[in-house]
Design an enzyme around this catalytic site. Structure first.
Site, PDB file in Angstrom:
ATOM      1  N   GLU A  71       3.257  -6.143  13.869  1.00 38.43           N
ATOM      2  CA  GLU A  71       2.434  -6.120  14.863  1.00 38.43           C
ATOM      3  C   GLU A  71       1.806  -7.735  15.083  1.00 38.43           C
ATOM      4  O   GLU A  71       1.270  -8.071  15.918  1.00 38.43           O
ATOM      5  CB  GLU A  71       1.444  -5.061  14.545  1.00 38.43           C
ATOM      6  CG  GLU A  71       0.112  -5.062  15.663  1.00 38.43           C
ATOM      7  CD  GLU A  71      -1.027  -4.071  15.245  1.00 38.43           C
ATOM      8  OE1 GLU A  71      -0.954  -3.502  14.249  1.00 38.43           O
ATOM      9  OE2 GLU A  71      -1.800  -3.749  16.107  1.00 38.43           O
TER      10      GLU A  71
ATOM     11  N   ARG B 176       0.837  -1.333  -0.062  1.00 39.33           N
ATOM     12  CA  ARG B 176      -0.006   0.040   0.102  1.00 39.33           C
ATOM     13  C   ARG B 176       0.908   1.335   0.000  1.00 39.33           C
ATOM     14  O   ARG B 176       0.376   2.416  -0.435  1.00 39.33           O
ATOM     15  CB  ARG B 176      -1.134  -0.034   1.085  1.00 39.33           C
ATOM     16  CG  ARG B 176      -2.106  -1.373   1.064  1.00 39.33           C
ATOM     17  CD  ARG B 176      -2.995  -1.190   2.187  1.00 39.33           C
ATOM     18  NE  ARG B 176      -2.357  -1.485   3.320  1.00 39.33           N
ATOM     19  CZ  ARG B 176      -2.014  -2.767   3.875  1.00 39.33           C
ATOM     20  NH1 ARG B 176      -2.474  -3.802   3.156  1.00 39.33           N
ATOM     21  NH2 ARG B 176      -1.386  -2.822   5.049  1.00 39.33           N
TER      22      ARG B 176
HETATM   23  P1  AMP Z   1       4.571  -1.751  12.145  1.00 41.56           P
HETATM   24  O1  AMP Z   1       5.876  -2.687  11.628  1.00 41.56           O
HETATM   25  O2  AMP Z   1       4.246  -2.680  13.288  1.00 41.56           O
HETATM   26  O3  AMP Z   1       4.769  -0.511  11.980  1.00 41.56           O
HETATM   27  O4  AMP Z   1       3.509  -2.413  11.121  1.00 41.56           O
HETATM   28  C1  AMP Z   1       3.215  -1.584   9.907  1.00 41.56           C
HETATM   29  C2  AMP Z   1       2.960  -2.561   8.659  1.00 41.56           C
HETATM   30  O5  AMP Z   1       2.005  -3.417   8.857  1.00 41.56           O
HETATM   31  C3  AMP Z   1       2.391  -1.449   7.591  1.00 41.56           C
HETATM   32  O6  AMP Z   1       2.884  -1.812   6.117  1.00 41.56           O
HETATM   33  C4  AMP Z   1       0.808  -1.722   7.690  1.00 41.56           C
HETATM   34  O7  AMP Z   1       0.597  -1.761   6.226  1.00 41.56           O
HETATM   35  C5  AMP Z   1       0.775  -3.340   8.225  1.00 41.56           C
HETATM   36  N1  AMP Z   1      -0.221  -2.958   9.663  1.00 41.56           N
HETATM   37  C6  AMP Z   1       0.308  -3.302  10.894  1.00 41.56           C
HETATM   38  N2  AMP Z   1      -0.940  -3.078  11.654  1.00 41.56           N
HETATM   39  C7  AMP Z   1      -1.981  -2.804  10.963  1.00 41.56           C
HETATM   40  C8  AMP Z   1      -3.354  -2.412  11.110  1.00 41.56           C
HETATM   41  N3  AMP Z   1      -3.806  -2.606  12.526  1.00 41.56           N
HETATM   42  N4  AMP Z   1      -4.111  -1.980  10.085  1.00 41.56           N
HETATM   43  C9  AMP Z   1      -3.512  -2.171   8.756  1.00 41.56           C
HETATM   44  N5  AMP Z   1      -2.224  -2.426   8.634  1.00 41.56           N
HETATM   45  C10 AMP Z   1      -1.331  -2.668   9.404  1.00 41.56           C
END
Ligand code: AMP
Length: 182
Positions: free
Chosen positions: A95, A58
């Site tokens: 996450e 995205r």
């Molecule tokens: P992080 O590395 O934990 O900051 O996760 C960010 C990445 O995971 C991004 O590329 C987001 O597209 C995806 N992502 C993580 N959590 C979510 C969520 N609750 N909703 C949508 N996308 C998420």
């Protein structure tokens, strides 16, 4: 612009307990799409950024708008195994799970200032991984841009020094609350 309304929320995706903020609904809404792109561009003056690194998948949607408008190169950070040339890679925790991102080594030009663009910041692990690839290549992180921030996951601790910019933040509402609000 009510950006919150333009973002689809999907409870329990991709796992139970995760509230997924689906920004693809913004691209179904031309006014919201223009709002997000205009706000992103307004954050960075011309000449401040030498290039964009956008994160699969995205992040690509916004990164290409930025590169086109500001006339700077666009580099893709892709999931492991997708890029055909010689790559550098970095693994990180999500996450929900773990992953590896790769960038074509020859694309990441040393000494340049790179803006990293993704759709959402949760723990900040993804962006931190890309920032470390940039710094390991002797280039600079010019900033971080995302549409959505989840500050309750403490991403500032990991990537605060890169001054991340988000357009809307959510503070860990429960899934029940989101459904009741609909
Ligand atoms: P992080 O590395 O934990 O900051 O996760 C960010 C990445 O995971 C991004 O590329 C987001 O597209 C995806 N992502 C993580 N959590 C979510 C969520 N609750 N909703 C949508 N996308 C998420």
């Amino acid at each position: 612009m009510d950006l919150d309304k333009a973002i689809r929320k999907v409870p329990d995706f991709p796992k139970p307990g995760i509230l997924f903020y689906d920004i693809t609904s913004i691209f179904m809404n031309p006014d919201a799409f223009r709002y997000v792109v205009d706000k992103m561009l307004a954050n960075y003056s011309d000449g401040e950024v030498d290039g964009v690194i956008s994160i699969e998948s995205r992040g690509f949607l916004l990164g290409s708008c930025f590169a086109y408008s500001k006339k700077v190169p666009l580099v893709l950070a892709r999931k492991k195994g997708k890029l055909p040339g010689k790559t550098i890679s970095q693994s990180y925790l999500l996450e929900y799970g773990s992953a590896t991102l790769e960038i074509h080594e020859s694309d990441l030009i040393p000494g340049k200032r790179w803006l990293i663009i993704d759709d959402l910041i949760a723990t900040g692990g993804t962006l931190e991984a890309v920032a470390s690839m940039i710094e390991n290549s002797n280039a600079h992180v010019a900033g971080i841009f995302s549409i959505v921030g989840l500050p309750f996951l403490n991403y500032q601790e990991r990537i605060g020094k890169y001054q991340p910019v988000t357009l809307i933040d959510y503070n860990g509402e429960s899934v029940d609350q989101i459904i009741a609000d609909k």
